[in-house]
Design an enzyme around this catalytic site. Structure first.
Site, PDB file in Angstrom:
ATOM      1  N   HIS A  72       0.835  -1.203   0.000  1.00 42.32           N
ATOM      2  CA  HIS A  72       0.000   0.000   0.000  1.00 42.32           C
ATOM      3  C   HIS A  72       0.872   1.256   0.000  1.00 42.32           C
ATOM      4  CE1 HIS A  72       0.375   0.966   4.334  1.00 42.32           C
ATOM      5  NE2 HIS A  72       0.283  -0.329   4.570  1.00 42.32           N
ATOM      6  N   ASP A  74      -0.488   4.396   0.794  1.00 46.01           N
ATOM      7  CA  ASP A  74      -0.961   5.424   1.735  1.00 46.01           C
ATOM      8  C   ASP A  74      -0.280   5.224   3.087  1.00 46.01           C
ATOM      9  OD1 ASP A  74      -2.461   3.003   2.083  1.00 46.01           O
ATOM     10  OD2 ASP A  74      -4.009   4.089   3.183  1.00 46.01           O
ATOM     11  N   GLU A 140      -5.277   1.681   2.066  1.00 43.75           N
ATOM     12  CA  GLU A 140      -5.237   0.464   2.878  1.00 43.75           C
ATOM     13  C   GLU A 140      -5.439   0.774   4.342  1.00 43.75           C
ATOM     14  OE1 GLU A 140      -3.824  -2.796   5.368  1.00 43.75           O
ATOM     15  OE2 GLU A 140      -2.988  -0.793   5.292  1.00 43.75           O
ATOM     16  N   HIS A 367       3.479   3.522  12.035  1.00 37.59           N
ATOM     17  CA  HIS A 367       2.646   4.544  12.679  1.00 37.59           C
ATOM     18  C   HIS A 367       3.350   5.254  13.849  1.00 37.59           C
ATOM     19  CE1 HIS A 367      -1.220   2.182  11.288  1.00 37.59           C
ATOM     20  NE2 HIS A 367      -0.261   2.189  10.399  1.00 37.59           N
TER      21      HIS A 367
HETATM   22 ZN   LIG Z   1       0.709  -1.248   6.371  1.00 38.47          ZN
END
Ligand SMILES: [Zn+2]
Length: 395
Positions: A72, A74, A140, A367
């Site tokens: 992904h 994003d 995603e 993240h």
């Molecule tokens: Zn991921």
């Protein structure tokens, strides 16, 4: 296979992707950057689809299996930029690490896939039977497996490699995820005379109590089909001197292999039916949350938030081929499963396409503030993807 020149190219590619910020729904710049790199790296063709996914294609000289690498493009947003050691979109290198949002989730992995496929094509002079696709997939982070539908429809792969970080291990499954909504409908009244109304929040409170007594489903490898409350909302809000007439609670349900939309809702519906029989003032409904997201292309993606789980057998031929390829590339993968949800929910869970997960770096870097990928991991990831290709195409 990774010469010094190739290593430099791989690192440069990862930095370039990081330097193009791409929160979900705003992936246009990074998609263009990837498309340009597909062209520079000798892919036979590449395109951006209606959702904004970017897909590169390498054609073998003979015909055979089609393998898709999925990453992904994003990322989650950067909320406190000032806390970062280096700019979150700088791609700064320090002490063997490349820093930036998406470095480990998953611009590093995608760079390794893009590079590995092109090096494989170059080294074999495309003398292999089949097709290789590498897809940079949008949306995603908030809607896993939904934008991927467009890709599998278009190219119909036999095999899929999910590049989400696996710490260089080989993943053969994951729990899925469903968002379940329960609503209660009451009757408004002035809060000075609450007996004249039906308080939708009191009704919901009873349901929340009861629902926690439901026994979760269990799978011996994937664990429990956990059901947990994640949010609750009443209406009107704020409710100044009024008995709330409506309440909505969302539950996150982890899905095990084989669980279907209907089978997951059934015990909850039965519980509500029973409670409504006992309490004629209770009016409650259960359904799946429906998500709608707008792509940077302007296209809308809509769907129920139900992303199935999946699991393959260790002895499966694709799992084994990938395992041998990784071993030959000098890696020592453990065969295990993801603890989080990926686009595999679509490929394996919805479509039944043979799917594995393999990616460099640690999943707990995703993240985070100061997200990075170690260059050593990036290189091992590229070697692994290259090894999978060699093994699948018998080269
Ligand atoms: Zn991921």
């Amino acid at each position: 296979m990774l010469t010094e020149v190739r290593k430099e190219k791989l690192i440069g590619l990862c930095q370039e992707l990081i330097r193009n910020p791409s929160i979900s729904g705003g992936e246009d710049k990074v998609a263009e950057a990837i498309k340009k790199n597909f062209e520079l790296l000798g892919y036979d063709d590449c395109y951006i689809d209606a959702y904004g996914n970017v897909i590169g294609h390498i054609k073998g000289k003979g015909s055979g299996k089609t393998i898709l690498f999925d990453g992904h493009i994003d990322t989650v947003p950067v909320t406190d930029e000032l806390k970062w050691k280096f700019g979150p979109f700088s791609g700064e290198i320090s002490e063997g690490r490349i820093y930036g949002r998406g470095a480990s989730d998953m611009k590093g992995q995608l760079s390794a896939m893009i590079a590995a496929a092109s090096y494989f094509a170059e080294d074999t002079d495309k003398e292999f039977d089949g097709d290789i696709y590498v897809a940079g997939v949008v949306h995603e982070e908030i809607f896993e497996g939904v934008a991927a539908r467009k890709i599998s429809d278009a190219i119909n792969p036999d095999y899929v490699v999910i590049g989400e970080s696996s710490e260089l291990n080989l993943k053969i499954g994951q729990r899925g995820r469903g968002e379940i909504v329960i609503e209660t409908f009451g009757k408004p009244a002035h809060s000075a005379n609450p007996e004249k109304g039906v308080n939708a929040v009191y009704k919901m409170a009873k349901i929340i109590d009861k629902i926690q007594e439901l026994k979760p489903t269990v799978h011996e490898e994937l664990g429990q089909g956990i059901l947990v409350l994640t949010d609750i909302k009443s209406s009107p809000y704020p409710g100044a001197s009024v008995v709330p007439e409506y309440c909505r609670a969302t539950f996150d349900r982890r899905l095990l292999v084989g669980e279907k939309k209907e089978s997951v809702l059934k015990p909850i519906q039965e519980l509500l039916d029973e409670m409504m029989k006992e309490d004629e003032q209770l009016n409650a409904k259960v359904s799946y949350a429906v998500g709608t997201e707008i792509c940077y292309t302007g296209e809308t993606i809509t769907g129920e938030r139900f992303f199935p789980g999946w699991l393959f057998d260790e002895e499966d031929e694709f799992v084994q081929a990938a395992y041998r390829g990784l071993k030959k590339a000098g890696l020592n993968p453990k065969i295990t499963h993801y603890s989080f949800c990926t686009n595999g929910s679509h490929y394996a869970g919805e479509k039944g396409i043979k799917t594995i997960g393999f990616g460099p770096s640690q999943e707990n870097l995703a993240h985070t503030i100061n997200e990075y990928i170690e260059i050593d991991q990036l290189e091992k990831g590229a070697k692994g993807y290259y090894g999978i290709l060699k093994s699948v195409f018998n080269k």
